[in-house]
Design a protein around this motif. Structure first.
Motif, PDB file in Angstrom:
ATOM      1  N   ASN A 107       1.071  -1.120   0.053  1.00 44.17           N
ATOM      2  CA  ASN A 107       0.032   0.257  -0.445  1.00 44.17           C
ATOM      3  C   ASN A 107       0.726   1.519   0.142  1.00 44.17           C
ATOM      4  N   ARG A 108       1.563   1.909  -1.537  1.00 42.31           N
ATOM      5  CA  ARG A 108       2.286   2.603  -1.329  1.00 42.31           C
ATOM      6  C   ARG A 108       1.872   4.196  -0.451  1.00 42.31           C
ATOM      7  N   LYS A 109       0.227   4.236  -0.926  1.00 37.45           N
ATOM      8  CA  LYS A 109       0.145   6.038  -0.278  1.00 37.45           C
ATOM      9  C   LYS A 109      -0.368   5.509   0.939  1.00 37.45           C
ATOM     10  N   GLY A 110      -0.642   4.663   1.527  1.00 38.63           N
ATOM     11  CA  GLY A 110      -1.804   4.827   2.421  1.00 38.63           C
ATOM     12  C   GLY A 110      -0.193   4.584   4.148  1.00 38.63           C
ATOM     13  N   ASN A 111       0.916   3.691   3.099  1.00 39.52           N
ATOM     14  CA  ASN A 111       1.717   3.271   4.998  1.00 39.52           C
ATOM     15  C   ASN A 111       3.091   3.251   3.147  1.00 39.52           C
ATOM     16  N   PRO A 112       3.411   4.499   3.565  1.00 31.61           N
ATOM     17  CA  PRO A 112       4.846   4.755   2.399  1.00 31.61           C
ATOM     18  C   PRO A 112       5.915   3.993   2.561  1.00 31.61           C
ATOM     19  N   GLU A 113       5.951   4.377   3.877  1.00 28.73           N
ATOM     20  CA  GLU A 113       7.551   3.302   4.682  1.00 28.73           C
ATOM     21  C   GLU A 113       7.579   2.163   5.789  1.00 28.73           C
TER      22      GLU A 113
END
Length: 83
Positions: A49-55
């Motif tokens: 989930n790049r948008k919700g949890n990028p790191e």
């Protein structure tokens, strides 16, 4: 391509010593598949989930991984640089 006759139902009745071999190979394949799924879903290096949890590795910053530790993990600041 024809299957080997010893791995058919009739062949296993003739050679029952192949049943543990097939069971272990099947269990090993299932175990490898489950392990790969676990690595893909639970590793902090993988982000689906790049948008919700990028790191996602930042979630593990202040978690305690030992049962008993002398370090107060709530207030501990690690000397690593922040990016």
């Amino acid at each position: 391509m024809k299957a080997m006759p010893s791995f058919s139902a009739a062949g296993l009745r003739k050679n029952p010593s192949l049943i543990p071999l097939l069971a272990m190979v099947g269990a090993g394949g299932i175990w490898a598949g489950v392990y790969i799924l676990r690595l893909a879903l639970k590793s902090p290096e993988v982000s689906w989930n790049r948008k919700g949890n990028p790191e996602p590795w930042q979630e593990y910053d202040k978690k305690q991984y030992k049962f008993w530790s002398q370090i107060d993990h709530e207030n501990y600041e690690h000397p690593r640089p922040r990016f």
